[in-house]
Design a protein around this motif. Structure first.
Motif, mmCIF file in Angstrom:
data_model
loop_
_atom_site.group_PDB
_atom_site.id
_atom_site.type_symbol
_atom_site.label_atom_id
_atom_site.label_comp_id
_atom_site.label_asym_id
_atom_site.label_seq_id
_atom_site.Cartn_x
_atom_site.Cartn_y
_atom_site.Cartn_z
ATOM 1 N N ASP A 297 -66.027 9.004 -90.722
ATOM 2 C CA ASP A 297 -64.772 9.686 -90.948
ATOM 3 C C ASP A 297 -64.136 9.068 -91.771
ATOM 4 O O ASP A 297 -64.259 7.478 -91.887
ATOM 5 C CB ASP A 297 -64.318 9.698 -89.793
ATOM 6 N N TRP A 298 -64.615 10.152 -92.913
ATOM 7 C CA TRP A 298 -62.665 9.989 -93.752
ATOM 8 C C TRP A 298 -62.253 10.958 -93.510
ATOM 9 O O TRP A 298 -62.261 11.940 -93.366
ATOM 10 C CB TRP A 298 -63.805 10.281 -95.018
ATOM 11 N N HIS A 299 -60.672 10.095 -94.002
ATOM 12 C CA HIS A 299 -59.789 10.802 -93.499
ATOM 13 C C HIS A 299 -58.366 10.605 -94.187
ATOM 14 O O HIS A 299 -58.506 9.203 -95.538
ATOM 15 C CB HIS A 299 -59.319 9.932 -92.765
ATOM 16 N N PHE A 300 -58.372 11.756 -95.260
ATOM 17 C CA PHE A 300 -57.278 11.769 -96.075
ATOM 18 C C PHE A 300 -56.137 12.738 -95.442
ATOM 19 O O PHE A 300 -55.607 13.323 -94.502
ATOM 20 C CB PHE A 300 -58.084 12.685 -97.082
ATOM 21 N N ARG A 301 -54.877 12.724 -96.860
ATOM 22 C CA ARG A 301 -53.205 12.930 -96.337
ATOM 23 C C ARG A 301 -52.932 12.892 -97.706
ATOM 24 O O ARG A 301 -53.554 12.185 -98.421
ATOM 25 C CB ARG A 301 -52.715 12.480 -95.671
ATOM 26 N N MET A 302 -52.040 14.591 -98.127
ATOM 27 C CA MET A 302 -52.094 14.668 -98.984
ATOM 28 C C MET A 302 -50.182 15.941 -98.626
ATOM 29 O O MET A 302 -50.714 16.052 -97.997
ATOM 30 C CB MET A 302 -53.118 15.753 -100.140
ATOM 31 N N GLU A 303 -49.248 15.111 -99.750
ATOM 32 C CA GLU A 303 -47.860 15.319 -99.232
ATOM 33 C C GLU A 303 -48.023 16.835 -100.597
ATOM 34 O O GLU A 303 -48.051 16.575 -101.644
ATOM 35 C CB GLU A 303 -47.367 14.712 -99.330
ATOM 36 N N HIS A 304 -46.574 17.736 -99.922
ATOM 37 C CA HIS A 304 -45.941 19.007 -101.668
ATOM 38 C C HIS A 304 -47.888 18.728 -101.967
ATOM 39 O O HIS A 304 -48.040 19.351 -103.865
ATOM 40 C CB HIS A 304 -45.711 17.873 -102.434
ATOM 41 N N THR A 305 -48.274 19.870 -101.416
ATOM 42 C CA THR A 305 -49.610 19.983 -101.727
ATOM 43 C C THR A 305 -49.739 21.881 -101.623
ATOM 44 O O THR A 305 -49.476 21.703 -100.087
ATOM 45 C CB THR A 305 -50.919 19.607 -101.513
ATOM 46 N N ARG A 306 -50.661 22.329 -102.152
ATOM 47 C CA ARG A 306 -51.255 24.039 -101.339
ATOM 48 C C ARG A 306 -52.710 24.054 -101.310
ATOM 49 O O ARG A 306 -52.811 25.057 -100.530
ATOM 50 C CB ARG A 306 -50.710 24.765 -103.154
#
Length: 658
Positions: A297-306
């Motif tokens: 598993d590769w876990h990513f997170r991104m804020e303020h994104t569309r």
């Protein structure tokens, strides 16, 4: 300026005289100041949501979408299985009785509108999304969604309207689809010499935008661009254990996803201005050979994104370097590409290009995310927040230009979230504008000036390259919706004309001292929001201090040409000492402020600015100058900065006669 000295006046009177050469140019003019300078009604009115200064108004609102996603890639069958939880917040003043989602993968269905309506004639197809289940969770209860799928969009009828001013609900969706081959374009499975790359975009059902301009933006997707809401996206990708994944946002689980060696190299790259290899060609070769049924598993997170996108392959070289930002923070420039793309003038320099471009663009607004990834794959030339998809075969100046351009989209429309489906010039044009200057800045202009292929042969003047478009009666205006513009004009208008319009506004109309602070303030004001063209027009006028209605009308709302001329020079009342009168005319509907060069008989010259007000209330204006030495000629736009259709009439030369 002083009058001519007496000796000069006596010389002129006693010897030869300078004569005005008459011109019929004015008689051929299409210029009417009543058309160009008439009051301009913006395409959309100012109101409590969007005010007269081009800013979000007191009652501005915007809905929010947060996603929790899990994608499992079946690399053998080339399928993606997804689980999705959408949290939708309705900040509008309206109760919503239905929701609309975008099903972009349905564009690959044989019966999709795009199969016949788009300009890309597809001959291969998939079945699009297979939706296994959709559940609505609201008010502590859940129920199976009542849905209607029509082409690339889905309507969900709600049992109870979603409340206005902050009402929330969740959608839980289980789905799958076949990943297209390279014929998919923006999302594809791409073969490499030893393996394949999964380039995954438009990979989950996405909420359509509901805004104060049009309500639901639920037009079918036919292959152009996107318009999306902002929020936080948390996503996990499951792939074979020998695969490496690069994606939008921050990698949350590096200790689980990366080997200890890769972790150490990544830490070095985060502190290095030089490229550091995290995964070498030898590492990629070993990974391809180590085929396994185990997954990771590769876990990513991104804020303020569309949006988010990612790419996965066993055959990746990965390198990275630190990006230094003007606010004292840093980010990470990263490149992922197969070994056959490596080379001193190829992808070995990609991370250098990413770093240089992002650092330059950040003068407008600091890059907001923890990483910027350049993927060398199929070559879609497509942008997503935090990652861009470029071509593994790109090299030299082409690789720099495509890298800079796609990364420039971070600012337009990833940060400034304009509706790129309706207003392509606010997407492609604004981005092309900033990457023109990025080419000038990178490595002392190594790849300057930026050229855009078919309409920009090396050595040509960029302002002349737009002349055929301005002269073409069938060419669209910049306000034409992107999907209604024929492919023949797409690049020359949405990219080049729109970018040139901002270059002219910055360098010839406002000047950098007024343009730059206004443009930076526009980006900051509308970051993660949805401005319209009218908002931009109003903002620049208010912030820069200039009524630009004539410019918006001629360059943006219409496709008007420019052809200004100097038509004559004469004495005032037949006496040079009273002044020199210079006459102008315009053959076309558009005029612009311009530099005026006075060339004197003694070989010296003097420049002055001819302001736009010169043309404001006269069909064929003239000016009177007090000069202290004999004049030889007058030239409009001597440095060839304006897109003037016919430069042969820009200079008027006085002739001596007895």
């Amino acid at each position: 300026m002083s009058h001519w000295p007496k000796t000069a006046a006596q010389l002129m009177a006693g010897g030869s005289a300078l004569l005005l050469i008459s011109s019929s140019f004015a008689a051929e003019s299409n210029y009417d100041p009543r058309d160009l300078f008439a009051p301009l009604s913006m395409p959309t009115p100012a109101n409590a949501y969007r005010n007269g200064a081009g800013k979000p108004g007191e009652l501005y609102w915007q809905n929010r979408v947060d996603y929790n996603l899990h994608a499992n890639i079946d690399t053998a069958k080339q399928q993606l299985h997804g689980e999705e939880l959408i949290t939708y917040t309705n900040n509008s003043p309206d109760k919503l009785e239905q929701l609309w989602l975008q099903l972009d993968q349905n564009i690959y269905r044989k019966d999709s509108r795009s199969s016949t309506a788009s300009q890309w004639h597809r001959t291969q197809f998939t079945d699009g999304y297979k939706i296994d289940s959709i559940e609505v969770i609201a008010g502590g209860k859940s129920y199976t969604a009542d849905t209607l799928v029509d082409d690339t969009r889905m309507r969900i009828a709600l049992q109870n309207p979603l409340a206005a001013d902050g009402g929330k609900l969740q959608l839980k969706i289980s789905y799958s689809y076949e990943i297209p081959g390279t014929w998919g374009g923006r999302t594809a499975v791409t073969p490499t010499a030893n393996s394949k790359i999964f380039e995954i975009a438009q990979w989950y059902p996405r909420m359509a935008v509901y805004d104060d301009q049009h309500g639901w933006h639920n037009n079918p997707y036919v292959g152009s661009e996107f318009y999306l809401e902002y929020g936080t996206i948390d996503y996990t990708v499951t792939v074979p254990a020998n695969y490496y994944v690069v994606g939008s946002g921050e990698l949350i689980n590096p200790k689980e996803a990366l080997s200890k060696t890769e972790q150490k190299r990544l830490a070095q790259a985060q502190q290095s201005d030089k490229t550091v290899y995290i995964r070498t060609a030898t590492d990629a070769q070993a990974a391809v050979a180590n085929s396994t049924s185990e997954t990771r598993d590769w876990h990513f997170r991104m804020e303020h994104t569309r949006d988010v996108a990612f790419a996965a392959s066993a055959d990746f070289i990965i390198d990275a370097a630190r990006i230094n930002l003007p606010n004292g923070k840093s980010s990470l420039a990263m490149s992922a590409y197969p070994p056959e793309a490596a080379g001193a003038n190829k992808w070995d320099r990609s991370t250098e290009y990413v770093k240089g471009s992002i650092e330059h663009f950040s003068q407008w607004y600091p890059y907001p995310w923890p990483a910027a990834v350049n993927l060398g794959g199929h070559g879609a030339g497509m942008e997503y927040p935090g990652i861009v998809f470029d071509g593994m075969k790109d090299k030299d100046d082409k690789l720099f230009w495509i890298t800079a351009h796609e990364l420039g989209h971070t600012w337009f429309p990833m940060i400034v979230g304009s509706d790129e489906r309706r207003h392509a010039f606010m997407d492609e044009g604004f981005n092309t504008f900033i990457d023109v200057y990025a080419s000038d800045a990178f490595n002392n202009g190594e790849f300057a000036p930026k050229r855009d292929g078919e309409y920009a042969p090396k050595g040509g003047n960029p302002v002349d390259e737009i002349l055929p478009v301005l002269a073409d009666p069938e060419a669209p205006s910049l306000m034409m919706p992107a999907e209604a513009v024929a492919e023949k004009y797409r690049h020359s208008t949405a990219y080049f004309k729109a970018a040139l319009g901002l270059v002219l506004l910055r360098e010839q109309i406002l000047g950098p001292d007024r343009f730059d602070p206004a443009f930076k303030a526009y980006i900051k004001t509308w970051a993660y929001k949805h401005p319209s063209p009218s908002d931009f027009f109003r903002f620049m006028e208010s912030a820069a201090g200039e009524d630009l209605a004539w410019w918006w009308r001629g360059w943006y709302l219409n496709n008007w040409q420019l052809d200004m001329a100097v038509t004559g020079i004469n004495q005032v009342d037949t006496k040079w000492a009273k002044g020199t009168e210079i006459h102008f005319a315009s053959k076309q509907k558009l005029v612009m402020p311009a530099k005026l060069r006075l060339q004197f008989e003694d070989g010296t010259s003097q420049d002055m600015q001819l302001p736009i007000e010169t043309w404001m209330n006269r069909f064929a204006p003239s000016i009177v100058l007090q000069l202290d030495k004999p004049l030889k000629s007058v030239t409009l736009d001597p440095e060839h900065k304006l897109p003037d259709a016919d430069r042969s009439n820009n200079t008027f030369t006085l002739q001596k006669t007895k």
